[in-house]
Design a protein around this motif. Structure first.
Motif, PDB file in Angstrom:
ATOM      1  N   ALA A  68       0.837  -1.203   0.000  1.00 49.70           N
ATOM      2  CA  ALA A  68       0.000   0.000   0.000  1.00 49.70           C
ATOM      3  C   ALA A  68       0.871   1.252   0.000  1.00 49.70           C
ATOM      4  O   ALA A  68       0.563   2.236  -0.689  1.00 49.70           O
ATOM      5  CB  ALA A  68      -0.926  -0.003   1.214  1.00 49.70           C
ATOM      6  N   TRP A  69       1.943   1.226   0.768  1.00 46.67           N
ATOM      7  CA  TRP A  69       2.863   2.369   0.797  1.00 46.67           C
ATOM      8  C   TRP A  69       3.442   2.604  -0.592  1.00 46.67           C
ATOM      9  O   TRP A  69       3.507   3.746  -1.066  1.00 46.67           O
ATOM     10  CB  TRP A  69       3.975   2.106   1.810  1.00 46.67           C
ATOM     11  CG  TRP A  69       5.001   3.178   1.853  1.00 46.67           C
ATOM     12  CD1 TRP A  69       4.909   4.381   2.477  1.00 46.67           C
ATOM     13  CD2 TRP A  69       6.289   3.147   1.221  1.00 46.67           C
ATOM     14  NE1 TRP A  69       6.062   5.109   2.270  1.00 46.67           N
ATOM     15  CE2 TRP A  69       6.918   4.368   1.504  1.00 46.67           C
ATOM     16  CE3 TRP A  69       6.956   2.204   0.440  1.00 46.67           C
ATOM     17  CZ2 TRP A  69       8.186   4.662   1.031  1.00 46.67           C
ATOM     18  CZ3 TRP A  69       8.212   2.505  -0.021  1.00 46.67           C
ATOM     19  CH2 TRP A  69       8.822   3.718   0.284  1.00 46.67           C
ATOM     20  N   GLY A  70       3.864   1.541  -1.266  1.00 48.43           N
ATOM     21  CA  GLY A  70       4.394   1.670  -2.624  1.00 48.43           C
ATOM     22  C   GLY A  70       3.362   2.231  -3.586  1.00 48.43           C
ATOM     23  O   GLY A  70       3.679   3.067  -4.436  1.00 48.43           O
ATOM     24  N   LEU A  71       2.122   1.791  -3.446  1.00 49.26           N
ATOM     25  CA  LEU A  71       1.047   2.302  -4.283  1.00 49.26           C
ATOM     26  C   LEU A  71       0.811   3.790  -4.022  1.00 49.26           C
ATOM     27  O   LEU A  71       0.652   4.575  -4.971  1.00 49.26           O
ATOM     28  CB  LEU A  71      -0.239   1.521  -4.013  1.00 49.26           C
ATOM     29  CG  LEU A  71      -1.443   1.857  -4.866  1.00 49.26           C
ATOM     30  CD1 LEU A  71      -1.227   1.385  -6.298  1.00 49.26           C
ATOM     31  CD2 LEU A  71      -2.683   1.226  -4.288  1.00 49.26           C
ATOM     32  N   LEU A  72       0.835   4.182  -2.763  1.00 52.40           N
ATOM     33  CA  LEU A  72       0.658   5.599  -2.423  1.00 52.40           C
ATOM     34  C   LEU A  72       1.791   6.450  -2.994  1.00 52.40           C
ATOM     35  O   LEU A  72       1.551   7.548  -3.506  1.00 52.40           O
ATOM     36  CB  LEU A  72       0.573   5.773  -0.907  1.00 52.40           C
ATOM     37  CG  LEU A  72      -0.683   5.211  -0.238  1.00 52.40           C
ATOM     38  CD1 LEU A  72      -0.550   5.298   1.277  1.00 52.40           C
ATOM     39  CD2 LEU A  72      -1.915   5.924  -0.718  1.00 52.40           C
ATOM     40  N   ILE A  73       3.006   5.946  -2.911  1.00 52.56           N
ATOM     41  CA  ILE A  73       4.150   6.679  -3.476  1.00 52.56           C
ATOM     42  C   ILE A  73       4.005   6.803  -4.995  1.00 52.56           C
ATOM     43  O   ILE A  73       4.210   7.875  -5.561  1.00 52.56           O
ATOM     44  CB  ILE A  73       5.479   5.985  -3.109  1.00 52.56           C
ATOM     45  CG1 ILE A  73       5.714   6.053  -1.605  1.00 52.56           C
ATOM     46  CG2 ILE A  73       6.642   6.590  -3.876  1.00 52.56           C
ATOM     47  CD1 ILE A  73       5.870   7.440  -1.048  1.00 52.56           C
ATOM     48  N   ALA A  74       3.625   5.706  -5.650  1.00 53.95           N
ATOM     49  CA  ALA A  74       3.477   5.731  -7.108  1.00 53.95           C
ATOM     50  C   ALA A  74       2.379   6.702  -7.528  1.00 53.95           C
ATOM     51  O   ALA A  74       2.561   7.497  -8.468  1.00 53.95           O
ATOM     52  CB  ALA A  74       3.166   4.327  -7.621  1.00 53.95           C
ATOM     53  N   PHE A  75       1.235   6.661  -6.843  1.00 56.05           N
ATOM     54  CA  PHE A  75       0.144   7.574  -7.180  1.00 56.05           C
ATOM     55  C   PHE A  75       0.536   9.022  -6.923  1.00 56.05           C
ATOM     56  O   PHE A  75       0.165   9.917  -7.681  1.00 56.05           O
ATOM     57  CB  PHE A  75      -1.119   7.221  -6.402  1.00 56.05           C
ATOM     58  CG  PHE A  75      -1.873   6.034  -6.942  1.00 56.05           C
ATOM     59  CD1 PHE A  75      -1.430   5.321  -8.047  1.00 56.05           C
ATOM     60  CD2 PHE A  75      -3.035   5.605  -6.333  1.00 56.05           C
ATOM     61  CE1 PHE A  75      -2.123   4.240  -8.542  1.00 56.05           C
ATOM     62  CE2 PHE A  75      -3.744   4.528  -6.813  1.00 56.05           C
ATOM     63  CZ  PHE A  75      -3.297   3.837  -7.920  1.00 56.05           C
ATOM     64  N   SER A  76       1.283   9.265  -5.855  1.00 61.43           N
ATOM     65  CA  SER A  76       1.740  10.625  -5.563  1.00 61.43           C
ATOM     66  C   SER A  76       2.699  11.118  -6.635  1.00 61.43           C
ATOM     67  O   SER A  76       2.628  12.283  -7.059  1.00 61.43           O
ATOM     68  CB  SER A  76       2.415  10.681  -4.195  1.00 61.43           C
ATOM     69  OG  SER A  76       1.487  10.418  -3.175  1.00 61.43           O
ATOM     70  N   MET A  77       3.598  10.248  -7.072  1.00 56.59           N
ATOM     71  CA  MET A  77       4.537  10.632  -8.131  1.00 56.59           C
ATOM     72  C   MET A  77       3.795  10.926  -9.432  1.00 56.59           C
ATOM     73  O   MET A  77       4.107  11.909 -10.115  1.00 56.59           O
ATOM     74  CB  MET A  77       5.581   9.532  -8.329  1.00 56.59           C
ATOM     75  CG  MET A  77       6.558   9.413  -7.181  1.00 56.59           C
ATOM     76  SD  MET A  77       7.685   8.016  -7.325  1.00 56.59           S
ATOM     77  CE  MET A  77       8.576   8.425  -8.797  1.00 56.59           C
ATOM     78  N   LEU A  78       2.819  10.092  -9.773  1.00 56.98           N
ATOM     79  CA  LEU A  78       2.044  10.334 -10.990  1.00 56.98           C
ATOM     80  C   LEU A  78       1.271  11.651 -10.906  1.00 56.98           C
ATOM     81  O   LEU A  78       1.229  12.422 -11.865  1.00 56.98           O
ATOM     82  CB  LEU A  78       1.072   9.178 -11.238  1.00 56.98           C
ATOM     83  CG  LEU A  78       1.669   7.912 -11.811  1.00 56.98           C
ATOM     84  CD1 LEU A  78       0.646   6.788 -11.790  1.00 56.98           C
ATOM     85  CD2 LEU A  78       2.160   8.149 -13.222  1.00 56.98           C
ATOM     86  N   SER A  79       0.676  11.916  -9.753  1.00 49.22           N
ATOM     87  CA  SER A  79      -0.043  13.181  -9.575  1.00 49.22           C
ATOM     88  C   SER A  79       0.891  14.369  -9.741  1.00 49.22           C
ATOM     89  O   SER A  79       0.537  15.374 -10.367  1.00 49.22           O
ATOM     90  CB  SER A  79      -0.685  13.238  -8.186  1.00 49.22           C
ATOM     91  OG  SER A  79      -1.660  12.252  -8.048  1.00 49.22           O
ATOM     92  N   THR A  80       2.072  14.254  -9.175  1.00 52.90           N
ATOM     93  CA  THR A  80       3.054  15.337  -9.277  1.00 52.90           C
ATOM     94  C   THR A  80       3.491  15.548 -10.724  1.00 52.90           C
ATOM     95  O   THR A  80       3.578  16.692 -11.191  1.00 52.90           O
ATOM     96  CB  THR A  80       4.266  15.038  -8.389  1.00 52.90           C
ATOM     97  OG1 THR A  80       3.810  14.875  -7.035  1.00 52.90           O
ATOM     98  CG2 THR A  80       5.289  16.149  -8.448  1.00 52.90           C
ATOM     99  N   LEU A  81       3.751  14.462 -11.431  1.00 53.97           N
ATOM    100  CA  LEU A  81       4.158  14.580 -12.837  1.00 53.97           C
ATOM    101  C   LEU A  81       3.056  15.210 -13.677  1.00 53.97           C
ATOM    102  O   LEU A  81       3.325  16.051 -14.552  1.00 53.97           O
ATOM    103  CB  LEU A  81       4.535  13.214 -13.391  1.00 53.97           C
ATOM    104  CG  LEU A  81       5.837  12.622 -12.867  1.00 53.97           C
ATOM    105  CD1 LEU A  81       6.021  11.195 -13.378  1.00 53.97           C
ATOM    106  CD2 LEU A  81       7.016  13.490 -13.260  1.00 53.97           C
TER     107      LEU A  81
END
Length: 81
Positions: A6-19
């Motif tokens: 879940a932490w990895g998913l949150l990091i990935a979604f945050s990175m995508l949102s930022t990009l």
């Protein structure tokens, strides 16, 4: 899903949102993409970190409220153009 996944998913979604936010794109499609990512993050937090996967009634209630809120927010994003 484990807390680590879940932490990895949150990091990935945050990175995508930022990009997406850093890109020069704008308009309703960008807003909708960011809202979908935020919805996914909220679902992961509810299920894993708050442990609502063990309380299906509460999970359904929160998911219904969150879904209605997201439909409203997406409607505003589309209406705002």
């Amino acid at each position: 899903m484990s807390a680590t996944a879940a932490w990895g998913l949150l990091i990935a979604f945050s990175m995508l949102s930022t990009l997406i936010a850093w890109s020069d794109a704008n308009g309703p499609a960008v807003a909708l993409a960011i809202l979908v990512l935020a919805w996914g993050k909220a679902q992961a937090i509810l299920r894993v970190y708050l442990g609502l996967s063990r309380a299906p009634g509460w999970l359904r209630g929160f998911a219904l409220f969150l879904g209605l809120f997201m439909v409203f927010a997406m409607g505003l994003a589309v209406a705002g153009g």
